[in-house]
Structure formats: structure tokens, C-alpha cells
Design an enzyme around this catalytic site. Structure first.
Site, PDB file in Angstrom:
ATOM      1  N   ARG A 162       0.862  -1.171   0.000  1.00  0.00           N
ATOM      2  CA  ARG A 162       0.000   0.000   0.000  1.00  0.00           C
ATOM      3  C   ARG A 162       0.909   1.235   0.000  1.00  0.00           C
ATOM      4  O   ARG A 162       2.025   1.193   0.517  1.00  0.00           O
ATOM      5  CB  ARG A 162      -0.899   0.023   1.231  1.00  0.00           C
ATOM      6  N   LYS A 193      -2.594  -2.389   7.774  1.00  0.00           N
ATOM      7  CA  LYS A 193      -3.841  -1.976   8.411  1.00  0.00           C
ATOM      8  C   LYS A 193      -4.027  -2.698   9.737  1.00  0.00           C
ATOM      9  O   LYS A 193      -3.646  -3.863   9.876  1.00  0.00           O
ATOM     10  CB  LYS A 193      -5.028  -2.272   7.487  1.00  0.00           C
ATOM     11  N   HIS A 262      -2.411   2.208  -5.832  1.00  0.00           N
ATOM     12  CA  HIS A 262      -3.195   1.001  -5.573  1.00  0.00           C
ATOM     13  C   HIS A 262      -3.380   0.175  -6.844  1.00  0.00           C
ATOM     14  O   HIS A 262      -3.598  -1.034  -6.775  1.00  0.00           O
ATOM     15  CB  HIS A 262      -4.546   1.364  -4.968  1.00  0.00           C
ATOM     16  N   ARG A 265      -0.653  -2.205  -6.831  1.00  0.00           N
ATOM     17  CA  ARG A 265      -0.958  -3.277  -5.874  1.00  0.00           C
ATOM     18  C   ARG A 265      -1.937  -4.276  -6.493  1.00  0.00           C
ATOM     19  O   ARG A 265      -1.780  -5.488  -6.364  1.00  0.00           O
ATOM     20  CB  ARG A 265      -1.543  -2.660  -4.604  1.00  0.00           C
ATOM     21  N   HIS A 288      -4.458  -9.126   3.671  1.00  0.00           N
ATOM     22  CA  HIS A 288      -5.907  -9.093   3.842  1.00  0.00           C
ATOM     23  C   HIS A 288      -6.304  -9.947   5.048  1.00  0.00           C
ATOM     24  O   HIS A 288      -5.876 -11.096   5.166  1.00  0.00           O
ATOM     25  CB  HIS A 288      -6.619  -9.634   2.598  1.00  0.00           C
ATOM     26  N   TYR A 297      -9.962 -10.750  -6.823  1.00  0.00           N
ATOM     27  CA  TYR A 297      -8.953 -10.943  -7.865  1.00  0.00           C
ATOM     28  C   TYR A 297      -9.203 -12.208  -8.674  1.00  0.00           C
ATOM     29  O   TYR A 297      -8.687 -12.329  -9.786  1.00  0.00           O
ATOM     30  CB  TYR A 297      -7.561 -10.959  -7.238  1.00  0.00           C
TER      31      TYR A 297
END
Length: 323
Positions: A162, A193, A262, A265, A288, A297
Site C-alpha cells: 500500500r 492496516k 493502488h 498493488r 488481507h 482478484y
């Protein structure tokens, strides 16, 4: 040829004209809103006529059927979830108004919701465009900025970071560092995150670009600056500076689309999944928390496979000729 219901130039059945007058005169809705409601009520009247059901006897299952018909393709593309929500709002308002005047005992639209809008798929660059961007990023006339930009692109695309994780990297590991690159171990350690740490492999191209940047960084970084990536002023790069730089690099490289961090990414995840098919591994590398986030994806991967199939498989497309 008419389908028996109201059409352009035909008067709407009662009480629709009275309701529209109520919106125009008493509610004083904007002309654009009135036009949208007129269109929605025309669709309702036409649909009810097609079902041979008077408007005052319409039931929830009739409304659901009309909604499905509008959502379906028919003679062309169906209405979007957003447009269907507007139809329902207009219909619901009509029956609420009509019910207050004793015309109907039931509002058949209450509790009915439009289909949920699907989440837009993330945009990923084709492999050749990602490689072209990485190559162009090393061509700045200023050798320090060229080395920096090249390392940024290679790390974003090669490790799927990120932008916040990238700009938080320090040049050297320390107890206070949010993240750093371990060149000996070919790994980048980041704070993602939820303040969750993860380690991601760094490819050979990114390692070479980082080594070249390390030699140039001393000419840009202000004394005592800990950041790995610095601006021409010598201080830590910001998210917005990286975004602006990527957009400019993509334009200079002749890419047909604007590029943001992004997107690199997304490209990392998509190209990795296309090569490996290992969704769990991609989830771990992206950081994630849920596999459901990564599964988007697989849709991109399916689109890629479908294009390959259409282009290569002898049974993919129907013959255009007769016989």
C-alpha cells in the site's frame, strides 16, 4: 406496436396525474425530479397493464416481477441497481400518498429493495504496461530522482505494498521503524492496516533498484532523515507526492490510463494469481484479514482467462458464415 399499457403521448391512468400534480404544486419538486418520477410511474403503469392487474390491486409479488423485468436485459441492457432504486422510490411514494387518501389499503412496494450494486472490480495494468512503467521510471534526467522513482515503482508492483506502507519505510531498521527493507533476506517488513506487521518478498528487480537508490539517497536526504524515500527537499515523501509522481510517470511512458499506487498493488495481486493460482498466498502477501477481500482478484483472473479463451480456442466464437 402498443403493448396495451401507457406509452409516449398517452395519458397516464388515474391517480398518477393527480400524484404528479401533488409533487409539482404542493411538494414543489424540481423539474428534473418530476421528469424522473413521471418516467418511473409510466413504467409502473405499463408494467401493471402488461400483467393485466389494476394499479390499486398490485401486490408485492407483482412489484418484484416488474422489478425483475426492468433489471433483465429484454431488448437491451436492463436498469442499473441505482436506477431501480429510483423506480421503487417513486412507486413507494405514490402508494403512500394514495393510501393516505383511502385509495389503497396496502403499499405493495414497502419492504422491497433493489438488487445490490456489485462492487467495481479493481483496475490492474497488463503486464507489458506495468513493465513499461517500471522501465520508464528509471529515465529521469536527474539520476537521484530516477533511481528513487524506479525503486518506488518496482517495490509497489513487485511486493504489492500500500502507498502508506511504502512511504512509512525507513532506510534502516530500528525499534521505532514502521517498516524497512532487509536486502540480505530479500524481504520488506511493513506495518499494515490494524497495526498488523507482515513480511513480503522483494524481487530481484526491486532489490537492484533499491540498491541503486541507496547510492543516490545520500545526495537528497536531509541530515538525520530516517525515511527510505525522500522528496527533492530531503524529507519523507507523502502519499500525495507518490500519487502525483506515478500519474506523471504513466503519462510520460505513454500508458493509455492514469496510474495510482493502488493500481500497482492490484496488478501485483492479479499477475501473481494468474501465475500461481494460490489465492491464500496472495491473501497473505497483501495482508488481507479475510480471504473474501482477496477473492475479487479471482474475478479479474477469470476475465483474463476468458479473453485468452476467446482469442485462442477454436470453439470460443461462433462462425460468422453460413452452413
Amino acid at each position: 406496436m402498443s403493448d396495451g399499457g401507457p406509452d409516449a403521448g398517452q395519458a397516464l391512468p388515474e391517480p398518477l396525474p393527480r400524484y404528479l400534480d401533488h409533487l409539482r404544486v404542493e411538494r414543489r419538486v424540481a423539474a428534473r425530479t418530476l421528469a424522473l418520477y413521471t418516467d418511473a410511474l409510466t413504467r409502473l403503469a405499463r408494467g401493471a397493464a402488461g400483467l393485466n392487474v389494476p394499479l390499486e390491486r398490485l401486490q408485492p409479488h407483482h412489484v418484484r416481477l416488474l422489478l425483475a423485468q426492468l433489471h433483465g436485459a429484454g431488448q437491451g441492457p436492463g436498469l442499473s441497481p441505482r436506477s431501480l432504486a429510483l423506480q421503487l422510490s417513486a412507486w413507494r411514494g405514490l402508494y403512500r400518498w394514495w393510501g393516505r387518501r383511502g385509495g389503497v389499503a396496502l403499499n405493495p412496494v414497502d419492504g422491497i429493495r433493489p438488487p445490490r450494486a456489485g462492487k467495481p472490480l479493481p483496475k490492474a495494468l497488463p503486464v507489458d504496461q506495468a513493465v513499461a512503467l517500471a522501465s520508464h521510471s528509471a529515465q529521469n534526467t536527474d539520476p537521484a530522482l530516477a533511481a528513487r522513482d524506479h525503486a518506488i515503482v518496482e517495490l509497489l508492483y513487485g511486493s504489492g505494498l500500500r502507498v502508506g506502507e511504502l512511504v512509512s519505510l525507513d532506510a534502516l531498521p530500528s525499534a521505532d521503524a514502521a517498516g524497512w527493507v532487509d536486502a540480505d533476506d530479500a524481504t520488506v517488513h511493513v506495518l499494515g492496516k490494524g497495526h498488523k506487521r507482515r513480511s513480503v518478498p522483494v524481487g530481484s528487480h526491486a532489490l537492484q533498484a533499491l540498491a541503486a537508490w541507496d547510492l543516490q539517497r545520500v545526495s537528497l536526504a536531509a541530515p538525520g532523515e530516517a525515511a527510505l524515500f525522500v522528496s527533492s527537499r530531503g524529507t519523507r515523501l507523502s502519499d500525495s507526492q507518490v500519487r502525483s509522481r506515478l500519474k506523471r510517470l504513466a503519462l510520460e511512458a505513454g500508458l493509455p490510463t492514469s496510474v495510482h499506487p493502488h493500481m500497482l498493488r492490484h496488478s501485483f495481486a492479479t499477475h501473481l494469481l494468474q501465475s500461481s493460482g494460490d489465492l491464500r498466498a496472495v491473501q497473505e502477501l497483501l495482508g488481507h484479514a479475510s480471504i473474501s477481500t482477496t477473492q475479487i482478484y479471482t474475478q479479474l483472473d477469470f476475465q483474463h482467462l476468458a479473453k485468452v479463451y476467446d482469442a485462442a480456442h477454436p470453439r470460443a466464437r461462433r462462425k460468422t458464415g453460413g452452413g
